[in-house]
Scaffold this motif. Sequence first.
Motif, mmCIF file in Angstrom:
data_model
loop_
_atom_site.group_PDB
_atom_site.id
_atom_site.type_symbol
_atom_site.label_atom_id
_atom_site.label_comp_id
_atom_site.label_asym_id
_atom_site.label_seq_id
_atom_site.Cartn_x
_atom_site.Cartn_y
_atom_site.Cartn_z
ATOM 1 N N PHE A 26 170.030 86.564 -41.333
ATOM 2 C CA PHE A 26 169.158 84.945 -41.563
ATOM 3 C C PHE A 26 167.538 85.293 -41.792
ATOM 4 O O PHE A 26 167.363 84.759 -41.838
ATOM 5 C CB PHE A 26 169.897 83.763 -40.991
ATOM 6 C CG PHE A 26 170.920 83.293 -42.037
ATOM 7 C CD1 PHE A 26 171.238 83.180 -42.806
ATOM 8 C CD2 PHE A 26 172.247 83.424 -40.838
ATOM 9 C CE1 PHE A 26 172.848 82.912 -43.224
ATOM 10 C CE2 PHE A 26 173.791 82.481 -40.615
ATOM 11 C CZ PHE A 26 174.170 82.095 -42.201
ATOM 12 N N ARG A 54 168.558 79.430 -45.434
ATOM 13 C CA ARG A 54 169.599 80.285 -45.639
ATOM 14 C C ARG A 54 170.919 79.992 -44.472
ATOM 15 O O ARG A 54 172.196 79.516 -45.834
ATOM 16 C CB ARG A 54 169.075 81.978 -45.470
ATOM 17 C CG ARG A 54 168.181 82.520 -46.399
ATOM 18 C CD ARG A 54 167.804 84.058 -46.697
ATOM 19 N NE ARG A 54 168.888 84.669 -46.410
ATOM 20 C CZ ARG A 54 169.142 85.337 -46.076
ATOM 21 N NH1 ARG A 54 168.407 86.234 -44.758
ATOM 22 N NH2 ARG A 54 170.809 86.582 -45.929
ATOM 23 N N GLU A 56 169.269 79.558 -50.919
ATOM 24 C CA GLU A 56 168.723 80.299 -51.396
ATOM 25 C C GLU A 56 167.498 80.116 -51.703
ATOM 26 O O GLU A 56 167.450 79.046 -52.138
ATOM 27 C CB GLU A 56 169.694 80.952 -52.140
ATOM 28 C CG GLU A 56 171.211 81.345 -51.679
ATOM 29 C CD GLU A 56 171.078 82.528 -50.399
ATOM 30 O OE1 GLU A 56 169.871 83.598 -50.766
ATOM 31 O OE2 GLU A 56 172.025 81.993 -49.388
#
Length: 69
Positions: free
Chosen positions: A44, A63, A68
């Motif tokens: 991530f 994330r 997103e």
Amino acid sequence: AADYLYAALRAGVTEVLVVLQQKPELFQRETRAALQRRLQEREFNKGAIDGAFGPGTNRGLRRAYGLED
């Protein structure tokens, strides 16, 4: 503490995301670095593990939470 914070992010606990992004200084530098490590291990976050929450860490937090960019 980092494991708890990571699990809370993955569970979608909004309050944890908000506090980590707005007031990361509430957590010890070692805890912040450990959380960065967790984020990096799970892909991530690709930034430095330094305990400082810059744009890369904040993107990783979002994330991990499920947002997103």
